[in-house]
Design an enzyme around this catalytic site. Structure first.
Site, PDB file in Angstrom:
ATOM      1  N   GLU A  63     -20.746  16.331  19.460  1.00  0.00           N
ATOM      2  CA  GLU A  63     -22.002  16.681  18.818  1.00  0.00           C
ATOM      3  C   GLU A  63     -22.944  15.472  18.819  1.00  0.00           C
ATOM      4  O   GLU A  63     -22.704  14.486  18.119  1.00  0.00           O
ATOM      5  CB  GLU A  63     -21.765  17.130  17.367  1.00  0.00           C
ATOM      6  CG  GLU A  63     -20.835  18.329  17.236  1.00  0.00           C
ATOM      7  CD  GLU A  63     -20.633  18.741  15.784  1.00  0.00           C
ATOM      8  OE1 GLU A  63     -21.472  18.341  14.929  1.00  0.00           O
ATOM      9  OE2 GLU A  63     -19.647  19.444  15.498  1.00  0.00           O
ATOM     10  N   HIS A  66     -16.145  18.464   8.889  1.00  0.00           N
ATOM     11  CA  HIS A  66     -15.796  19.098  10.156  1.00  0.00           C
ATOM     12  C   HIS A  66     -15.097  18.121  11.093  1.00  0.00           C
ATOM     13  O   HIS A  66     -15.425  16.935  11.139  1.00  0.00           O
ATOM     14  CB  HIS A  66     -17.107  19.577  10.821  1.00  0.00           C
ATOM     15  CG  HIS A  66     -16.915  20.519  11.961  1.00  0.00           C
ATOM     16  ND1 HIS A  66     -17.859  20.667  12.961  1.00  0.00           N
ATOM     17  CD2 HIS A  66     -15.914  21.374  12.258  1.00  0.00           C
ATOM     18  CE1 HIS A  66     -17.444  21.576  13.820  1.00  0.00           C
ATOM     19  NE2 HIS A  66     -16.267  22.015  13.425  1.00  0.00           N
ATOM     20  N   HIS A 116     -21.175  29.175   4.516  1.00  0.00           N
ATOM     21  CA  HIS A 116     -22.074  28.487   5.437  1.00  0.00           C
ATOM     22  C   HIS A 116     -21.701  28.924   6.849  1.00  0.00           C
ATOM     23  O   HIS A 116     -20.599  28.643   7.319  1.00  0.00           O
ATOM     24  CB  HIS A 116     -21.921  26.969   5.280  1.00  0.00           C
ATOM     25  CG  HIS A 116     -22.884  26.166   6.105  1.00  0.00           C
ATOM     26  ND1 HIS A 116     -24.058  25.654   5.593  1.00  0.00           N
ATOM     27  CD2 HIS A 116     -22.857  25.806   7.407  1.00  0.00           C
ATOM     28  CE1 HIS A 116     -24.701  25.005   6.548  1.00  0.00           C
ATOM     29  NE2 HIS A 116     -23.987  25.063   7.660  1.00  0.00           N
ATOM     30  N   HIS A 172     -16.713  14.260  10.424  1.00  0.00           N
ATOM     31  CA  HIS A 172     -18.097  14.046  10.018  1.00  0.00           C
ATOM     32  C   HIS A 172     -18.466  15.089   8.973  1.00  0.00           C
ATOM     33  O   HIS A 172     -17.720  16.028   8.718  1.00  0.00           O
ATOM     34  CB  HIS A 172     -19.048  14.125  11.218  1.00  0.00           C
ATOM     35  CG  HIS A 172     -18.929  15.397  12.012  1.00  0.00           C
ATOM     36  ND1 HIS A 172     -17.937  15.608  12.950  1.00  0.00           N
ATOM     37  CD2 HIS A 172     -19.657  16.538  11.993  1.00  0.00           C
ATOM     38  CE1 HIS A 172     -18.067  16.808  13.486  1.00  0.00           C
ATOM     39  NE2 HIS A 172     -19.109  17.406  12.911  1.00  0.00           N
ATOM     40  N   HIS A 204     -21.049  12.392  17.085  1.00  0.00           N
ATOM     41  CA  HIS A 204     -19.728  12.647  16.513  1.00  0.00           C
ATOM     42  C   HIS A 204     -18.866  13.213  17.634  1.00  0.00           C
ATOM     43  O   HIS A 204     -19.050  14.347  18.069  1.00  0.00           O
ATOM     44  CB  HIS A 204     -19.841  13.609  15.326  1.00  0.00           C
ATOM     45  CG  HIS A 204     -20.702  13.071  14.216  1.00  0.00           C
ATOM     46  ND1 HIS A 204     -21.573  13.857  13.500  1.00  0.00           N
ATOM     47  CD2 HIS A 204     -20.839  11.805  13.727  1.00  0.00           C
ATOM     48  CE1 HIS A 204     -22.206  13.112  12.604  1.00  0.00           C
ATOM     49  NE2 HIS A 204     -21.770  11.870  12.722  1.00  0.00           N
TER      50      HIS A 204
END
Length: 437
Positions: free
Chosen positions: A335, A329, A286, A365, A359
């Site tokens: 974020e 993460h 990803h 998160h 976050h």
């Protein structure tokens, strides 16, 4: 007009030849206009970052009564009014006032959710919601503190600027840069998000090995053409100025949208998110969400942004032997996420259009339990991801504080957000053996 950061030139067709030829500031301008320069950078900035436009107007903007303080409502730059909260935060869709109950225009409908830094030192960020139901009448707004990146979520907005008009619909964005005066017309109950940056302007991210083309292409940005009104307002036209985090207003007896012609590279602009050329993983793993950056406001540290505007558009997912949704993460960046439409892939329940999440720096998160279990066992075949959806992220290197309005007054904070991870269970098997090949 098409392009990003171009040297544009435009004149209202009602006044052909209104742009001076060969110079910026003639002794007498065509049609008896006044010449006024709007500077978006220091005079001595390198040519590549030098921003300015020349406006040719019926009356100069300096003709107004003195500014006086006015109520700021829920707009603030006080990052110490509430205690820090390092938890994962999520907001249900922010309420829009009913027009039958109270008339609220764009300015009175501004609510600061979070931010950091300082407009006085020209270094920082603020994130606001706008919720309104009434057009601005004989009133305009000017932000002396920074640039507004506006993300409509519910209903289109018609923005009249000194440079011309822009209709901005959901799934489009616009940027009104520092000092540009504008007014907002709405067409019902309206909601959207605003990213404000102090001390930097938005620019396209560098593409590196991607090459010359991709992500948000310059040709897809649009700048309005010149339009003016020569209108006297005997009852008074109100200029609202955001200055050092406070609001001030003054009166004048004419419309500020009296620019007959202009030229330069410091302009408002808009962009349709559907035009974003998506780069994605085509083999395995990803990729980091930085591949979805539309615009960035750089800091003085190479590779570190005051703020990035990132989107999660419809695309193909084809990665083999890979957990395809976003990974778990902890980040040295903050974020803030919003949702324009649809369902965000990592949290299909709970995160709703018109809501948001934050976050904070180093706050864990990632996918909720349903997303993890589903995608850990899914048959991996090419599939469309985020079809009919547009989520976005304001990512910042600043550690953002949440306002009292965001934590309490708005009454939209989801106190049960943490529970979406509570059912995650251990799959650890100490007897696991690698399969023989």
């Amino acid at each position: 007009m098409s392009g990003f950061g171009n040297e544009f030139a435009s004149e209202d067709p009602r006044c052909p030849g209104s742009l001076p030829e060969g110079q910026n500031n003639p002794q007498v301008c065509p049609y008896g206009l006044y010449a006024e320069q709007l500077s978006g950078s220091a005079f001595t900035c390198p040519r590549s970052t030098n921003k300015r436009s020349w406006l040719y107007r019926i009356l100069p903007s300096v003709r107004h009564k003195p500014f006086t303080p006015m109520s700021c409502g829920d707009l603030t730059e006080n990052w110490n009014e509430a205690e820090p909260d390092p938890n994962q935060l999520r907001w249900k869709p922010f309420n829009i006032p009913k027009s039958s109950e109270k008339k609220v225009d764009f300015i009175s409908g501004l609510h600061t959710v979070c931010g950091a830094g300082d407009s006085k030192s020209r270094n920082g960020i603020a994130i606001h919601m706008y919720t309104c139901n009434t057009s601005m009448t004989d009133k305009c707004f000017q932000n002396a503190d920074g640039d507004f990146l506006i993300v409509p979520q519910q209903r289109e907005i018609l923005i009249t600027t000194e440079f011309g008009k822009m209709m901005v619909e959901p799934n489009e964005i616009c940027v009104i840069q520092q000092g540009m005066r504008f007014s907002v017309d709405v067409f019902g109950e309206t909601r959207g998000y605003i990213l404000e940056v102090f001390g930097a302007h938005f620019e396209l991210p560098d593409l590196g090995p991607i090459g010359a083309n991709g992500l948000a292409n310059p040709r897809d940005f649009q700048t309005p053409v010149a339009w003016y009104e020569d209108r006297t307002v005997a009852t008074g036209y109100t200029i609202v100025n955001k200055y050092q985090g406070k609001l001030f207003s003054c009166q004048q007896d004419f419309s500020p949208f009296n620019v007959v012609a202009w030229h330069g590279n410091y302009t408002p602009y808009k962009y349709n998110l559907e035009n974003f050329m998506v780069i994605n993983c085509v083999a395995f793993d990803h990729a980091d969400p930085s591949i979805f950056t539309v615009l960035t406001a750089k800091s003085t540290r190479p590779g570190v942004a005051i703020a990035d505007f990132v989107i999660f558009p419809p695309r193909w997912g084809v990665a083999d032997h890979t957990f395809r949704p976003p990974y778990y993460h902890r980040n040295c960046m903050s974020e803030f996420m919003g949702l324009i439409k649809g369902n965000y892939e990592a949290k299909e329940e709970g995160f709703q259009p018109g809501g948001a999440s934050l976050h904070s720096i180093m706050t864990p998160h990632g996918p909720d339990v349903d997303c993890f279990e589903k995608n850990s066992t899914a048959v991996l075949k090419p599939e469309r991801v985020a079809e009919g959806t547009m989520a976005f992220m304001f990512e910042s290197s600043f550690s953002m504080a949440v306002t009292k309005w965001g934590l309490d007054i708005c009454h939209r904070l989801d106190k049960n957000y943490y529970k979406c991870w509570e059912a995650l269970k251990s799959h650890f098997n100490p007897n696991w053996k690698p399969s023989s090949k």
